[in-house]
Write a protein that holds these residues in place. Structure first.
Motif, PDB file in Angstrom:
ATOM      1  N   GLU A   1       0.764  -0.978   0.230  1.00 31.72           N
ATOM      2  CA  GLU A   1      -0.420  -0.145   0.019  1.00 31.72           C
ATOM      3  C   GLU A   1       1.131   1.334   0.185  1.00 31.72           C
ATOM      4  OE1 GLU A   1      -3.462   1.260  -0.342  1.00 31.72           O
ATOM      5  OE2 GLU A   1      -3.261  -0.753  -0.986  1.00 31.72           O
ATOM      6  N   ALA A   2       1.706   1.245   0.560  1.00 29.47           N
ATOM      7  CA  ALA A   2       2.732   2.664   0.565  1.00 29.47           C
ATOM      8  C   ALA A   2       4.426   2.111   1.184  1.00 29.47           C
ATOM      9  CB  ALA A   2       2.599   2.972   2.114  1.00 29.47           C
ATOM     10  N   ALA A   3       4.984   3.268   0.608  1.00 25.68           N
ATOM     11  CA  ALA A   3       6.551   2.574   0.867  1.00 25.68           C
ATOM     12  C   ALA A   3       7.091   2.174   1.877  1.00 25.68           C
ATOM     13  CB  ALA A   3       7.491   4.349   0.436  1.00 25.68           C
ATOM     14  N   THR A   4       6.065   1.754   3.174  1.00 27.18           N
ATOM     15  CA  THR A   4       6.614   1.923   4.667  1.00 27.18           C
ATOM     16  C   THR A   4       5.544   1.415   5.133  1.00 27.18           C
ATOM     17  OG1 THR A   4       6.165   3.844   5.668  1.00 27.18           O
ATOM     18  CG2 THR A   4       8.715   3.629   4.409  1.00 27.18           C
ATOM     19  N   LEU A   5       6.055   0.310   6.281  1.00 30.89           N
ATOM     20  CA  LEU A   5       4.419   0.059   6.996  1.00 30.89           C
ATOM     21  C   LEU A   5       3.657   0.666   8.021  1.00 30.89           C
ATOM     22  CD1 LEU A   5       5.386  -4.196   7.760  1.00 30.89           C
ATOM     23  CD2 LEU A   5       3.726  -2.749   6.489  1.00 30.89           C
ATOM     24  N   PRO A   6       4.332   1.275   8.932  1.00 22.28           N
ATOM     25  CA  PRO A   6       3.666   2.967   9.303  1.00 22.28           C
ATOM     26  C   PRO A   6       3.223   3.487   8.302  1.00 22.28           C
ATOM     27  CG  PRO A   6       6.196   2.285  10.288  1.00 22.28           C
ATOM     28  CD  PRO A   6       5.810   2.180   8.945  1.00 22.28           C
ATOM     29  N   VAL A   7       3.262   4.232   7.398  1.00 27.43           N
ATOM     30  CA  VAL A   7       2.817   4.698   6.530  1.00 27.43           C
ATOM     31  C   VAL A   7       1.335   3.800   5.750  1.00 27.43           C
ATOM     32  CG1 VAL A   7       2.784   6.612   4.212  1.00 27.43           C
ATOM     33  CG2 VAL A   7       4.858   6.309   5.529  1.00 27.43           C
ATOM     34  N   ALA A   8       1.385   3.259   6.153  1.00 29.71           N
ATOM     35  CA  ALA A   8       0.037   1.629   4.871  1.00 29.71           C
ATOM     36  C   ALA A   8      -0.486   1.293   6.570  1.00 29.71           C
ATOM     37  CB  ALA A   8       1.023   0.898   4.842  1.00 29.71           C
ATOM     38  N   ILE A   9       0.206   1.704   7.048  1.00 27.43           N
ATOM     39  CA  ILE A   9      -1.496   1.365   8.880  1.00 27.43           C
ATOM     40  C   ILE A   9      -1.684   2.724   8.674  1.00 27.43           C
ATOM     41  CG2 ILE A   9      -1.009   1.319  11.451  1.00 27.43           C
ATOM     42  CD1 ILE A   9       1.304  -0.391  10.333  1.00 27.43           C
ATOM     43  N   GLU A  10      -0.640   3.712   8.634  1.00 28.02           N
ATOM     44  CA  GLU A  10      -1.390   5.358   8.845  1.00 28.02           C
ATOM     45  C   GLU A  10      -3.280   5.629   7.535  1.00 28.02           C
ATOM     46  OE1 GLU A  10       0.380   8.831  10.602  1.00 28.02           O
ATOM     47  OE2 GLU A  10       1.860   8.042   9.422  1.00 28.02           O
ATOM     48  N   GLN A  11      -2.665   5.167   6.546  1.00 29.15           N
ATOM     49  CA  GLN A  11      -3.543   4.818   5.632  1.00 29.15           C
ATOM     50  C   GLN A  11      -4.729   4.677   5.622  1.00 29.15           C
ATOM     51  OE1 GLN A  11      -1.214   4.599   1.877  1.00 29.15           O
ATOM     52  NE2 GLN A  11      -0.430   6.586   2.027  1.00 29.15           N
TER      53      GLN A  11
END
Length: 305
Positions: A112-122
């Motif tokens: 979903e995103a470049a990093t897992l934290p960003v994906a989790i936020e999204q």
């Protein structure tokens, strides 16, 4: 089933989840049929195996995923063996369903995103529901995890490390509940679960990272509104794994400016001494709050209360 049936699938899943939640014994599909339905629906709504066995995700997988994760949670809670099956055989089947859900969710978030934290936020709802599912399994049917490969549960634990770093209640609260349940079962008890050896190895592998992320949140990385959840998680670590937490905390807090440049060595020593000595969760929350105030340099201000 084909992709245009998405809306129909959503309605069916909502009906199934509501029926099982309200009256699980009145809603009794044959176990094999229930598992087959969930599997087919997952392939249509979330992900199907590709040619190289890597998941191929539907366009709206993140929107469809929560309802299906809830269905798996309900199924794991109420399913009983068919007449020709045993409890262990039922757990093996449910374990495979759980493993597929964990693997696909972790893979989906990673893309979903470049990093897992960003994906989790999204996609915090996806993270919330997968951890809710696994917490439910740990609380009601922990033997299922004995039928899930270590690598799969390790992927979930890696996801949990990143979720702890996200200052979002939807991400952090269910993650903290999941880890608290895992930590309780990972400790050696008089009546261990079949999954206890797996969970104990995961504690040894990921415990230092969970502890680091928890201390960073307390030290100012997260808003103070999340301190109760972090305090509960930290208290579970201390209560069930005192010696390893004592060792890891000494190593972490010996690092300069960790978890905050405002906490000097004296404040860190006092925090550790008081936290490791208490057996009261109420007192532990107060200790965590006091240390967090120090880390945020809020002593003597109206925000210190």
């Amino acid at each position: 089933m084909s992709q245009p049936d998405d809306t129909l699938l959503e309605c069916m899943l909502a009906t199934v989840n509501s029926a099982v939640r309200r009256s699980p014994h009145a809603f009794a599909l044959p176990f094999a049929d229930s598992v087959a339905f969930v599997g087919r629906t997952w392939s249509v709504a979330v992900a199907r195996p590709g040619a190289d066995f890597a998941p191929v995700f539907s366009a709206r997988w993140a929107d469809q995923c929560p309802a299906l994760l809830q269905s798996i949670s309900q199924l794991a809670t109420v399913a009983v063996p068919d007449a020709e099956s045993t409890s262990d055989a039922t757990d093996r089947v449910l374990g495979s369903v759980l493993a597929r859900a964990i693997d696909d969710v972790c893979a989906g978030l990673a893309h979903e995103a470049a990093t897992l934290p960003v994906a989790i936020e999204q996609q915090p709802i996806v993270s919330e529901y997968v951890f809710d599912l696994c917490t439910r399994v740990l609380q009601t049917r922990p033997a299922l995890l004995a039928h899930v490969e270590h690598a799969t549960v390790a992927r979930l634990c890696t996801l949990s490390v990143h979720a702890l770093a996200v200052p979002n209640r939807l991400a952090l609260k269910p993650t903290a509940y999941f880890l608290t349940a895992l930590i309780r079962l990972s400790a050696t008890t008089a009546r261990p679960s079949p999954a206890t050896p797996l969970l104990a190895s995961l504690w040894s592998e990921f415990g230092p990272e969970w502890l680091r992320a928890t201390l960073q949140g307390i030290g100012g990385a997260h808003p103070r509104s999340l301190l109760p959840n972090l305090a509960e998680l930290l208290f579970a670590m201390v209560r069930h794994h005192l010696q390893s937490v004592k060792l890891w905390m000494a190593e972490l807090l010996a690092q300069p400016a960790f978890p905050s440049p405002h906490a000097d060595d004296a404040a860190k020593r006092q925090f550790v001494q008081h936290l490791l000595a208490t057996r009261s969760f109420v007192r532990a929350k107060a200790i965590v709050n006091e240390f967090s105030v120090c880390c945020r340099n809020l002593q003597g201000t109206a925000y210190a209360a």
